[in-house]
Enzyme design. Structure first.
Site, PDB file in Angstrom:
ATOM      1  N   ASP A  71      37.371  29.436  38.271  1.00 44.03           N
ATOM      2  CA  ASP A  71      36.547  30.196  37.321  1.00 44.03           C
ATOM      3  C   ASP A  71      35.684  29.280  36.461  1.00 44.03           C
ATOM      4  O   ASP A  71      35.973  28.096  36.302  1.00 44.03           O
ATOM      5  CB  ASP A  71      37.448  31.044  36.415  1.00 44.03           C
ATOM      6  N   GLU A  72      34.639  29.875  35.920  1.00 49.12           N
ATOM      7  CA  GLU A  72      33.833  29.273  34.853  1.00 49.12           C
ATOM      8  C   GLU A  72      33.356  27.855  35.126  1.00 49.12           C
ATOM      9  O   GLU A  72      33.394  26.994  34.249  1.00 49.12           O
ATOM     10  CB  GLU A  72      34.621  29.296  33.527  1.00 49.12           C
TER      11      GLU A  72
END
Lengths: 563, 563
Positions: free
Chosen positions: B339-340
C-alpha cells in the site's frame, strides 16, 4: 561532566521559552523556571526532611508517596536510547541526598485536606523549589501544606531513570510556581455508567499528578442514582443499577478524604430539575413525563423525566435532598445542575400545568422558586451554588451573585455569562468534552455521529483561550476550567484511556496560562512534555493512551506537520 | 413451568427473524436456529462427553476451556432485575447433564490447529447443536474438530446466570450452523506501537468467542520492526523500539499455536516496498528517502523511507526476508503488503533513478520484478500471496491469479478489484477501520482531524454489504472481511476498549450474512445481542466498552432513535 561545568558556580540559566524540547518532563509547566546544564543524580540514600512542626498526617503520607514514586517511576528519557547517551555525564554527577520541606515563617499548619477545600481564591498553592547542582540540599518552601504538596508533585517529575540511577541533566533548577487560575477540574459522570470506587481513586491520583484541584462529580442523572442518601435511601435502592453499583455514604467520605489528601476539592452535583428521571423509580409522583415515549419529544436522551418543579412538595423534597447531601461534604461548592430543561415535558404534564394554573405562575416563575429553594438550602449550609449556563442564559432567575456558572454548550457563551457578571468555569463542549467523536450511541441510527463531533484532541483543547471575547474588567470572572467525561459510551473499561493524558491539557492551560494578552501556549513545545507525563502515568499504573507512534515520542518534533 | 409445557413434546419453534429481542445471547447468530419457550438449567454435574477416538490435545483443551467458561461466566440476563423474573420458572426446570461431542461418520480426526490453517474454502467450520428441553443429553456434531470448536463456542453463549444457576429460557434449541464466508478476520498493527504477547493472546481469545478465524498481523511498518527474523537479526536489533519490544521467533510460534488451538489462522504481513523506513536503521543502503524531511513530501506519515525496489540486491534481500519468515508459519496465506507507495520518494532518489536508467525500466516495471520475486518466494513455500488493493488497481503487475486482495481505501473499490477477477477481503476504511475518529495525531496540527473521520460505530459497520456493486458472477470472489486497528494512537492501554465489541461486527456480517439479494442484517435486532457478548467479554476479562448507558442495555430498544 556537564557542558557548563567550566563555569563553576557561574550558573547559566535559561527561561521556559527556550526550554530544551523534550528534556524537561514537567506538566503543568511552572510559571517561573530556571534550569542549568549540569547533571545531578539522586543519592541511593536520598531522603525528604520535613521541617514542619507537628506535620499533619496527610502531609507525612504525601512525603511517603513521593518517596514511593521516586523509587518506582523508573522512566527512561523519551529520546532514542532512552537516556543511554546521558550515562557518562551522569556517572560523574554529584548526588542529591536531601530535599528539605518547610513552611514560610508564620504559616499556620493545617492539613492538606483542610487547605484543599477552602473557598476558591483563598487557597495557597504556590511554592518555591530550589535544587542546586552541587549536591547540597534542595529546598521546597510554601505558605501552606497544600503548596508543599504541589511542590512535591513537581519534584517527582524532574527525574529520569537509566540503569539504576535517577537523574536530571538540567541542574541547577529554580522554580517559583503558583496557579494562574484557582479552579482546575475534571468532571466525571458516574450515572450513565457506574465506576467502582477504585477507579475514582486511581483517577484522583492521576489528577493530583497534574495539579488538578477539583473533582466535579456528576454523580446522578436520569439513567441511574448511584448515591446513597441517608434521608432518602429509596433513591439508590430503586435508582442504582444494582446494589453493588452504589456509592455508599462511607464510600463518599472515603473518596472525599482521599481527594483532600491529594489537594483535590470534591464538587458534587445533583443535577436538577432535569436529568432526574430515575427518581421516578422510587417517587413516580415527583417526575413529569416519566419514561414517556417517544423520549426524543421530552428529553435530549432516554429516559425522559424531570422533577415536577412547580410542585411545593417536590421543591421541598429536592431542597432537602440537596441539603442532606451537601451537609456531609467539606467543599464550599455544590452544583444543582440546571442544564437541558425540556419545556415540552412540562407543557404536556397535566399535574405541572395544574400547579401553574392554580398559582398563576409561569414556568420561569416556578423554576425561580424551585431554584431559590435549593440554593437557599445550600447557602444555609455554607455552600456556594454552582449551575450550568442555561440557568443564567436561558432563564430569568434570581441567583446569588457569587453563583458559579459552568459554560458548556459552546465556548462562545462565556461572553454572555460574563456580561451577566457571574463567575465561570470553562467546560466548553467544543474544546473540553472528552466523550465527543465516539459516534452515535442511540440505537437504530447507523449513520448517526457524535453530537459534538469531532473528537477533541489534546492539541485542539490546548488552543483554548480562557479570556477570549472578555473585556479586561471581566478577566477576574474566570475561575478556571475543566475537561469532562460524559459516560454514555464509557465505563471502567475505557476510563483511563479516554481521559488520560488528554485531561491534563486543561490543567496546564489553567495553571501555567500565558498572561492576559500574552502569547498562547505552544502545542509544539508542549507535546514532548505531554508524552512524558503520559509515559509516567503508565509507569504509575494509569492506562493513558499513546498520542503518537513511539517513534514520534522518542523524536521530539519529527512528527510535526511540517517537520 | 415454561409457557408451552402443555404442548408436551409438541415443540413450538420460532425462527431467527422473530427472535425474542434481547433474550438470546448468540454472536454471530447461527444461520439456522430454532428455539422454544422452555426453561432448562445446567446441572451442577454437567459434563462434556467427548465421543471422538484419540482426540487431539487442542480439542481436549477446548473442552476444558468451555467448562471453565460455563462455570465462571456468571452473566446475568440483560433485563431489569438481571434474570430475577426467570427464577420461579427456572426453579422448576429440567437439568441438562451432558453435551455429547461427536464427529460425523468417516470424518478424519485432525487437530483444531491443523484444520484452522487449511486453505480458505477447504475448512469445515459447520456444526449441528441440539439441546432438548427435557434434560436428556444435548448433542454437538461436526465434520471436523474445528466445527466442534465452533459449536462449543456457541454452546457457551447460551447460558445466563442467576443466583447460583446457569440456565436458558429458550429450550429446546436446534442449531445448524456454518459460516457464510470463509475469511472473518481482525487486523492489528503492532509496529506503530508495540503490544506485549499477553495482549495478543487475550485478543485471540476474544476473537475466538465471536468465531473470527484469521489474525491478520501487520507486524512491521516504517516506525518499528518488532519481529525477530532468524536470517536477519539486525532488523529487530536496530528496528525494534527496545530489546523488550520484540516478538521473538519463539513468541511467534507460541502465538501461532495459541491461535490455531482457537480455530484462528495467522496471516502475517511484512509490508513492502513502502512502510519499510525502519529497515534503514540496519540497512540504510536499502532505503530510499530514508527519514527525509519534510516527511510529507515522501510518505503518508513519518518517517519517510521505502525499499529501493529497483535494486536487485534489495529485491533479493526482501524476497529472502519474506521467505525466511513465511517458511516458519503454517498458514497458507502471507501478505507482502503493497500500500501507499510514494513515487516522489523514488523520483528523487538518485540510486533508484540510476538503477532504472541503467536497465531502461519504468518504476512499474521495477515494482513488477520486485513483486514477482517476493511472490515467487511465497509460492515456492506453498503460500498464497496477499496484497493491498493498490497492487492491482494502481499498478500494472503480473500477479498470480489466486492472489488475495485487501480492499481498504474505500468500500467502493471492491467492484474494481472484482472487475480484475481477484479474490478479495473487505477491509474498507469507511466501515471497518477501528482507529478512525480519534483526531489528528501528527504534531503541531491542533485543528486537524482523523483522516478517516468520523468514528466507525458498530452499527455503521454493521450496515456494510459484502456484495454491493458486484455482479452475481463475482460473488464468489468475496472471501470475507475484517475490522482493523492501526496503532498510531493505540497501544496496550486501549487495545480492548477500542477493538471490542466493535470488531465483532464484521464477524457476524461474514458468518451470518443474509443470503445474496436478501434482507440486510438488522441493527435493532442485533444491538441487544451485541450488548450481551460485550458483557460476556468483560466477564471473561476483556475490557470491551459500554455501547450505551446500562439503562439502555437493560431495556432492549428503549434507547432506539424513534423509541
Amino acid at each position: 561532566m556537564a557542558r557548563l561545568s567550566a563555569f563553576g558556580s557561574l550558573v547559566f540559566l535559561i527561561s521556559v521559552v527556550v526550554l530544551p524540547t523534550g528534556v524537561l518532563s514537567l506538566w503543568p509547566v511552572p510559571r517561573a523556571l530556571d534550569t542549568g546544564y549540569t547533571a545531578l543524580k539522586l543519592s541511593p540514600y536520598f531522603n525528604f526532611e520535613l521541617d514542619v512542626s507537628s506535620p499533619p498526617s496527610d502531609l507525612v503520607q504525601a512525603v511517603e508517596q513521593a518517596k514511593y514514586y521516586l523509587k518506582n517511576d523508573k522512566l527512561g528519557r523519551l529520546v532514542v536510547g532512552r537516556g543511554s547517551s546521558d550515562q557518562s555525564t551522569v556517572d560523574q554527577a554529584q548526588s542529591l541526598s536531601t530535599l528539605t520541606l518547610a513552611l514560610t515563617e508564620g504559616a499556620v499548619v493545617e492539613s492538606i485536606s483542610t487547605e484543599a477545600v477552602k473557598p476558591l481564591g483563598t487557597r495557597s498553592e504556590e511554592y518555591i523549589l530550589t535544587i542546586p547542582s552541587d549536591g547540597s540540599a534542595a529546598s521546597l518552601t510554601a505558605n501552606s501544606t497544600l503548596g508543599l504538596y504541589r511542590g512535591l508533585t513537581t519534584f517527582g517529575q524532574l527525574w529520569y531513570y537509566y540503569d539504576g540511577v535517577s537523574y536530571t541533566i538540567e541542574a541547577p533548577i529554580a522554580i517559583t510556581d503558583s496557579p494562574a487560575y484557582p479552579y482546575r477540574g475534571f468532571c466525571l459522570d458516574t450515572a450513565r455508567n457506574y465506576y467502582p470506587v477504585s477507579d475514582l481513586l486511581r483517577t484522583l491520583d492521576a489528577m493530583s499528578w497534574v495539579k488538578i484541584n477539583t473533582f466535579h462529580w456528576h454523580v446522578t442523572d436520569s439513567q441511574s442514582f448511584p448515591l446513597e442518601v441517608a434521608e432518602y435511601p429509596e433513591l439508590a435502592t430503586y435508582g442504582a443499577y444494582s446494589p453493588e453499583e452504589v456509592y455508599t455514604a462511607e464510600d463518599v467520605q472515603y473518596i472525599v478524604s482521599y481527594a483532600g489528601a491529594r489537594g483535590i476539592d470534591v464538587l458534587l452535583e445533583i443535577d436538577t430539575p432535569g436529568h432526574t428521571a430515575i427518581i421516578g423509580a422510587s417517587h413516580p409522583e415527583y417526575i413529569a413525563c416519566f419514561d414517556e415515549s417517544p423520549w426524543a419529544t421530552f428529553a435530549n436522551e432516554p429516559p425522559a423525566g424531570q422533577l415536577r418543579l412547580a410542585s411545593p412538595e417536590v421543591t421541598n423534597f429536592t431542597a432537602n435532598l440537596i441539603g442532606s447531601v451537601a451537609k456531609t461534604l467539606p467543599s464550599s461548592l455544590f452544583s444543582t445542575g440546571g442544564d437541558e430543561l425540556n419545556t415540552n415535558c412540562y407543557t404536556q404534564d397535566y399535574i405541572t400545568q395544574q400547579e401553574l394554573n392554580s398559582t398563576g405562575m409561569t414556568l420561569n416563575d416556578a423554576l425561580n422558586v424551585f431554584t431559590q429553594a435549593t440554593h437557599s438550602m445550600l447557602i444555609s449550609e455554607g455552600k456556594t451554588p454552582v449551575v450550568w449556563e442555561e440557568m443564567v442564559l436561558d432563564w430569568n432567575l434570581t441567583l446569588s451573585n457569587d453563583t458559579v456558572v459552568m459554560v458548556w454548550i459552546s465556548s462562545d457563551d462565556a461572553a454572555a455569562v460574563a456580561a451577566k457578571n457571574f463567575r465561570m468555569v470553562h467546560s466548553p463542549s467544543d474544546y473540553f468534552y472528552l466523550d465527543c467523536g465516539a459516534g452515535e450511541w442511540i440505537g437504530d441510527d447507523p449513520n448517526g455521529n457524535s453530537w459534538c463531533d469531532p473528537f477533541k484532541t489534546w492539541s485542539h483543547a490546548y488552543t483554548f483561550d480562557p479570556l477570549a471575547n472578555l473585556t479586561e474588567a471581566q478577566y477576574d470572572l474566570v475561575l478556571g476550567g475543566q475537561q469532562l467525561l460524559w459516560s454514555e459510551q464509557s465505563g471502567p473499561q475505557n476510563l483511563d484511556s479516554i481521559v488520560w493524558p488528554r485531561a491534563a491539557t486543561s490543567s496546564e492551560i489553567f495553571w501555567s496560562a500565558a498572561q492576559p494578552g500574552g502569547a498562547a501556549l505552544n502545542v509544539t513545545e508542549a507535546l514532548p512534555r505531554l508524552h512524558d507525563i503520559r509515559y509516567r502515568m503508565v509507569q504509575r499504573g494509569v492506562n493513558a493512551i499513546q498520542l503518537q507512534p513511539q517513534w514520534c515520542a522518542l523524536r521530539p518534533d519529527a512528527c510535526d506537520l511540517y517537520a
